[in-house]
Design a protein around this motif. Structure first.
Motif, PDB file in Angstrom:
ATOM      1  N   THR A 207      22.294   6.050  -4.841  1.00  0.00           N
ATOM      2  CA  THR A 207      20.867   6.134  -4.523  1.00  0.00           C
ATOM      3  C   THR A 207      20.657   6.486  -3.060  1.00  0.00           C
ATOM      4  OG1 THR A 207      20.426   4.441  -6.209  1.00  0.00           O
ATOM      5  CG2 THR A 207      18.664   4.909  -4.639  1.00  0.00           C
ATOM      6  N   LEU A 208      21.454   5.898  -2.181  1.00  0.00           N
ATOM      7  CA  LEU A 208      21.340   6.211  -0.756  1.00  0.00           C
ATOM      8  C   LEU A 208      21.652   7.682  -0.505  1.00  0.00           C
ATOM      9  CD1 LEU A 208      20.862   5.350   2.148  1.00  0.00           C
ATOM     10  CD2 LEU A 208      23.255   4.594   2.273  1.00  0.00           C
ATOM     11  N   ARG A 209      22.654   8.211  -1.171  1.00  0.00           N
ATOM     12  CA  ARG A 209      22.953   9.640  -1.028  1.00  0.00           C
ATOM     13  C   ARG A 209      21.723  10.482  -1.362  1.00  0.00           C
ATOM     14  NH1 ARG A 209      28.273   8.199  -3.170  1.00  0.00           N
ATOM     15  NH2 ARG A 209      29.882   8.876  -1.691  1.00  0.00           N
ATOM     16  N   ALA A 210      21.081  10.150  -2.475  1.00  0.00           N
ATOM     17  CA  ALA A 210      19.914  10.920  -2.906  1.00  0.00           C
ATOM     18  C   ALA A 210      18.775  10.794  -1.901  1.00  0.00           C
ATOM     19  CB  ALA A 210      19.457  10.447  -4.291  1.00  0.00           C
ATOM     20  N   ILE A 211      18.530   9.593  -1.412  1.00  0.00           N
ATOM     21  CA  ILE A 211      17.431   9.377  -0.467  1.00  0.00           C
ATOM     22  C   ILE A 211      17.694  10.099   0.852  1.00  0.00           C
ATOM     23  CG2 ILE A 211      16.313   7.617   0.977  1.00  0.00           C
ATOM     24  CD1 ILE A 211      15.269   7.702  -1.880  1.00  0.00           C
ATOM     25  N   LEU A 212      18.920  10.100   1.325  1.00  0.00           N
ATOM     26  CA  LEU A 212      19.231  10.768   2.592  1.00  0.00           C
ATOM     27  C   LEU A 212      19.060  12.280   2.479  1.00  0.00           C
ATOM     28  CD1 LEU A 212      22.341   8.761   3.867  1.00  0.00           C
ATOM     29  CD2 LEU A 212      19.961   8.554   4.592  1.00  0.00           C
ATOM     30  N   VAL A 213      19.497  12.848   1.359  1.00  0.00           N
ATOM     31  CA  VAL A 213      19.289  14.291   1.169  1.00  0.00           C
ATOM     32  C   VAL A 213      17.795  14.600   1.118  1.00  0.00           C
ATOM     33  CG1 VAL A 213      19.604  16.226  -0.415  1.00  0.00           C
ATOM     34  CG2 VAL A 213      21.496  14.660   0.010  1.00  0.00           C
ATOM     35  N   TRP A 214      17.038  13.786   0.385  1.00  0.00           N
ATOM     36  CA  TRP A 214      15.585  13.968   0.315  1.00  0.00           C
ATOM     37  C   TRP A 214      14.947  13.872   1.696  1.00  0.00           C
ATOM     38  CZ3 TRP A 214      12.288   9.928   1.750  1.00  0.00           C
ATOM     39  CH2 TRP A 214      10.920  10.189   1.586  1.00  0.00           C
ATOM     40  N   ALA A 215      15.312  12.837   2.470  1.00  0.00           N
ATOM     41  CA  ALA A 215      14.706  12.624   3.787  1.00  0.00           C
ATOM     42  C   ALA A 215      15.006  13.776   4.733  1.00  0.00           C
ATOM     43  CB  ALA A 215      15.207  11.305   4.380  1.00  0.00           C
ATOM     44  N   LYS A 216      16.228  14.279   4.686  1.00  0.00           N
ATOM     45  CA  LYS A 216      16.587  15.401   5.551  1.00  0.00           C
ATOM     46  C   LYS A 216      15.778  16.639   5.182  1.00  0.00           C
ATOM     47  CE  LYS A 216      20.432  18.292   7.068  1.00  0.00           C
ATOM     48  NZ  LYS A 216      21.844  18.674   6.869  1.00  0.00           N
ATOM     49  N   ARG A 217      15.660  16.916   3.894  1.00  0.00           N
ATOM     50  CA  ARG A 217      14.949  18.119   3.466  1.00  0.00           C
ATOM     51  C   ARG A 217      13.441  18.009   3.681  1.00  0.00           C
ATOM     52  NH1 ARG A 217      17.296  21.882  -0.501  1.00  0.00           N
ATOM     53  NH2 ARG A 217      19.521  21.894  -0.066  1.00  0.00           N
ATOM     54  N   ARG A 218      12.931  16.801   3.705  1.00  0.00           N
ATOM     55  CA  ARG A 218      11.500  16.608   3.953  1.00  0.00           C
ATOM     56  C   ARG A 218      11.194  16.460   5.436  1.00  0.00           C
ATOM     57  NH1 ARG A 218       8.831  18.973   0.647  1.00  0.00           N
ATOM     58  NH2 ARG A 218       6.990  17.840   1.402  1.00  0.00           N
ATOM     59  N   GLY A 219      12.208  16.518   6.287  1.00  0.00           N
ATOM     60  CA  GLY A 219      11.995  16.483   7.722  1.00  0.00           C
ATOM     61  C   GLY A 219      11.602  15.123   8.262  1.00  0.00           C
ATOM     62  N   ILE A 220      12.084  14.051   7.641  1.00  0.00           N
ATOM     63  CA  ILE A 220      11.750  12.698   8.118  1.00  0.00           C
ATOM     64  C   ILE A 220      13.027  11.871   8.301  1.00  0.00           C
ATOM     65  CG2 ILE A 220       9.400  12.652   7.229  1.00  0.00           C
ATOM     66  CD1 ILE A 220      10.444  11.064   4.828  1.00  0.00           C
ATOM     67  N   TYR A 221      14.079  12.536   8.782  1.00  0.00           N
ATOM     68  CA  TYR A 221      15.351  11.855   8.991  1.00  0.00           C
ATOM     69  C   TYR A 221      15.777  12.047  10.440  1.00  0.00           C
ATOM     70  CZ  TYR A 221      20.242  10.498   8.117  1.00  0.00           C
ATOM     71  OH  TYR A 221      21.467   9.877   8.149  1.00  0.00           O
ATOM     72  N   SER A 222      15.278  11.197  11.325  1.00  0.00           N
ATOM     73  CA  SER A 222      15.662  11.227  12.732  1.00  0.00           C
ATOM     74  C   SER A 222      15.040  10.034  13.437  1.00  0.00           C
ATOM     75  CB  SER A 222      15.210  12.526  13.408  1.00  0.00           C
ATOM     76  OG  SER A 222      15.447  12.457  14.806  1.00  0.00           O
ATOM     77  N   SER A 223      15.815   9.009  13.680  1.00  0.00           N
ATOM     78  CA  SER A 223      15.278   7.843  14.389  1.00  0.00           C
ATOM     79  C   SER A 223      14.899   8.204  15.814  1.00  0.00           C
ATOM     80  CB  SER A 223      16.293   6.698  14.384  1.00  0.00           C
ATOM     81  OG  SER A 223      17.457   7.045  15.101  1.00  0.00           O
ATOM     82  N   CYS A 224      15.617   9.146  16.413  1.00  0.00           N
ATOM     83  CA  CYS A 224      15.330   9.548  17.784  1.00  0.00           C
ATOM     84  C   CYS A 224      13.938  10.158  17.908  1.00  0.00           C
ATOM     85  CB  CYS A 224      16.389  10.540  18.256  1.00  0.00           C
ATOM     86  SG  CYS A 224      16.179  11.107  19.956  1.00  0.00           S
ATOM     87  N   LEU A 225      13.492  10.869  16.876  1.00  0.00           N
ATOM     88  CA  LEU A 225      12.212  11.567  16.922  1.00  0.00           C
ATOM     89  C   LEU A 225      11.089  10.786  16.240  1.00  0.00           C
ATOM     90  CD1 LEU A 225      13.449  15.220  16.312  1.00  0.00           C
ATOM     91  CD2 LEU A 225      12.709  14.192  18.469  1.00  0.00           C
ATOM     92  N   GLY A 226      11.321   9.505  15.970  1.00  0.00           N
ATOM     93  CA  GLY A 226      10.256   8.653  15.484  1.00  0.00           C
ATOM     94  C   GLY A 226      10.231   8.411  13.990  1.00  0.00           C
ATOM     95  N   PHE A 227      11.217   8.938  13.251  1.00  0.00           N
ATOM     96  CA  PHE A 227      11.295   8.682  11.817  1.00  0.00           C
ATOM     97  C   PHE A 227      12.374   7.619  11.566  1.00  0.00           C
ATOM     98  CE2 PHE A 227       9.622  13.039  12.242  1.00  0.00           C
ATOM     99  CZ  PHE A 227       8.407  12.860  11.588  1.00  0.00           C
ATOM    100  N   LEU A 228      12.976   7.620  10.382  1.00  0.00           N
ATOM    101  CA  LEU A 228      14.018   6.647  10.079  1.00  0.00           C
ATOM    102  C   LEU A 228      15.386   7.282  10.199  1.00  0.00           C
ATOM    103  CD1 LEU A 228      12.606   4.736   6.962  1.00  0.00           C
ATOM    104  CD2 LEU A 228      12.088   4.441   9.390  1.00  0.00           C
ATOM    105  N   GLY A 229      16.366   6.474  10.595  1.00  0.00           N
ATOM    106  CA  GLY A 229      17.755   6.891  10.646  1.00  0.00           C
ATOM    107  C   GLY A 229      18.522   6.331   9.469  1.00  0.00           C
ATOM    108  N   ARG A 230      19.811   6.576   9.465  1.00  0.00           N
ATOM    109  CA  ARG A 230      20.658   6.233   8.318  1.00  0.00           C
ATOM    110  C   ARG A 230      20.623   4.751   7.991  1.00  0.00           C
ATOM    111  NH1 ARG A 230      25.862   7.619  12.060  1.00  0.00           N
ATOM    112  NH2 ARG A 230      25.557   5.922  13.516  1.00  0.00           N
TER     113      ARG A 230
END
Length: 527
Positions: A207-230
């Motif tokens: 499930t985590l694999r699926a969520i991380l791929v989704w988050a990256k493709r939706r542009g919300i995967y970056s704790s540095c830029l104000g979103f969530l990290g791994r």
């Protein structure tokens, strides 16, 4: 939805239809790069063996030098552990890895960041070495045989030998450690606690694999830029696994979107994997909004399940929270369609078309004269972009702000060390450059001042921020040689490990001059 407790919501067992739907989900995740290839596995394994060999050479040299110059008893001993997504058992196809070096009593942090650093950078196949020994989470970064490596260090002053198995979940392991070691050890301790708390590890990982791929493709995967990290996403997925202990990934991903789109995000409603206990000995490091007013400003608390109880989402802004809530809600709608046979899994992994969504933009451009300065400078600038968003949020003319998590590198014959980030703006009226002048000036001043404070700013380091419209953006995009999105294993600023800090690793990254390193006399002579 109010804060849930720690009892399961449903104990329902999966049906054959659920199993078939989950199999299709994982097939899609694999096809879009959510699993590592055999080649990548072999490369990472070879790098770990190489690091282990360098560690042995380091401890042997250090032991020899110290036995000749100091009256000491004991041994120099190091154990290597993996952390990050690799440590969770969710490695991606990106060739990078996070490593924790655990040192015995005689292996000090000073010696590790001096002698070991020199030995590492001199090895064949090692390049792009950087060390940040004074950062919030001290780190060495390097590319080893084309695999990017982040190395942190934890020293145990009471141990002459590091045991084969460390009781990472036992809080007593922290006793006697300095705060740098506590923070470095967190990377592995959080992983160990998560894997202990989830009922079905394989379902959690998939499930985590699926969520991380989704988050990256939706542009919300970056704790540095104000979103969530791994780690934040891992905790959210673990929470869902606790609430639906028998569910398969196809149902867990649906529950993920439903629960967190309705969650009452505030400091009063943090996401916890187990009841919090008193934070002993950690002072301001631990997240405690009852006693620490600044912690009440955190808008989306997702808290580590180990001591110290740190909020992993301290960088999230009100704007990025609203964006993520919208994406969670859209994700739930799409997954519901999949469950109703109205859509395929590919729909959930459609990429967010950033440049199609906005008419107004701000472009941030950082440049420097050479590669070493450039890497330090862009790390600093990227870590401050969320502050630019904070400066923009109160302005009445702007109703929505979204940072593009991809960065761009323009083609330039005169200076190849240039990077750009774009910020999308939604305005209630036509924007003018003067509307943004004050936030831009504050952002530039803060970034340069911080770089000066930590001692690496030079006059060739340039920073510009300006308003541009869609036509200007299209012209800029044509100039780009490539763009880079955050990877599935490291999206924070250089080596931050998603830790809160007023002085991040990106701000303090430096390149050592070997002649100035504080190496014991005997070791320097050997070198």
């Amino acid at each position: 939805m109010s804060c849930s407790g720690f009892q399961p919501i449903s104990l329902e067992k999966p049906t054959p239809e659920d199993e078939e739907l989950s199999d299709k989900l994982m097939e899609k995740v694999r096809s879009v790069g959510g699993f590592d290839s055999e080649e990548t596995k072999e490369s990472k394994g070879a790098v770990l063996l190489k690091l282990d060999q360098i560690a042995k050479e380091f401890t042997e040299l250090l032991s020899s030098a110290m036995s000749s110059t100091e009256q000491v008893s004991g041994e120099c001993h190091i154990k290597i552990l993996t952390s990050g997504l690799h440590g969770l058992g969710v490695p991606t196809n990106k060739p990078d890895i996070d490593v924790l070096f655990v040192g015995s009593r005689l292996v000090s942090r000073l010696r590790f960041f001096s002698l070991f650093y020199i030995m590492l950078r001199r090895k064949e196949g090692v390049k792009d070495t950087n060390a940040a020994p004074d950062a919030f989470v001290p780190v060495i970064r390097a590319t080893v045989d084309n695999v990017e490596v982040d190395i942190v260090f934890a020293g145990f002053p009471s141990k002459d030998i590091i045991p084969g198995t460390l009781e990472l979940r036992d809080d007593n392991i922290l006793k006697g450690l300095d705060m740098e070691s506590v923070r470095s050890l967190n990377w592995c301790r959080v992983n160990a606690e998560i894997l202990h708390l989830v009922p079905e590890v394989d379902n959690f990982r998939n499930t985590l694999r699926a969520i991380l791929v989704w988050a990256k493709r939706r542009g919300i995967y970056s704790s540095c830029l104000g979103f969530l990290g791994r780690m934040s996403y891992a905790i959210l997925v673990a929470k869902i696994c606790q609430l639906y202990p028998h569910a398969l990934p196809s149902d867990l991903i649906k529950a993920f979107f439903e629960l967190f789109s309705k969650w009452k995000w505030s400091w009063q409603c943090p996401v916890l994997l187990k009841p919090s206990t008193e934070n002993w000995e950690f002072g301001d490091l631990a997240w405690d909004p009852r006693d620490n007013p600044k912690d009440r400003a955190h808008v989306m608390p997702i808290v580590y399940p180990i001591h110290p109880h740190i909020n992993s989402t301290f960088n999230v802004t009100e704007s990025s929270l609203q964006i993520m809530k919208k994406e969670f809600n859209e994700g739930f709608k799409v997954v519901s369609e999949v469950h109703n046979n109205e859509a395929c899994w590919s729909k959930i992994f459609e990429e967010f078309k950033f440049f199609d969504e906005f008419q107004h933009f701000m472009v941030v451009t950082a440049s420097a004269a050479d590669d070493g300065r450039f890497r330090r400078w862009v790390g600093m600038v990227q870590s401050k972009i969320r502050n630019l968003v904070n400066f923009l949020e109160p302005r009445n003319c702007i109703s929505s702000i979204r940072v593009n998590t991809e960065h761009f590198s323009p083609v330039s014959e005169t200076n190849k060390y240039v990077r750009r980030w774009f910020v999308g703006l939604v305005s209630q009226r036509p924007l003018r450059a003067k509307d943004l002048r004050s936030p831009i000036d504050k952002f530039k001043s803060m970034t340069v001042l911080q770089a000066r404070r930590v001692g690496f700013y030079t006059e060739d380091m340039k920073l510009e921020a300006a308003y541009v419209d869609r036509h200007q953006v299209e012209d800029m995009r044509k100039e780009n040689s490539h763009f880079g999105a955050p990877t599935l294993s490291n999206t924070a600023a250089v080596g931050t490990g998603e830790q809160p800090s007023t002085s991040s690793v990106a701000e303090k990254t430096c390149q050592y001059d070997e002649t100035t390193l504080p190496i014991p006399p005997k070791v320097r002579k050997t070198e």
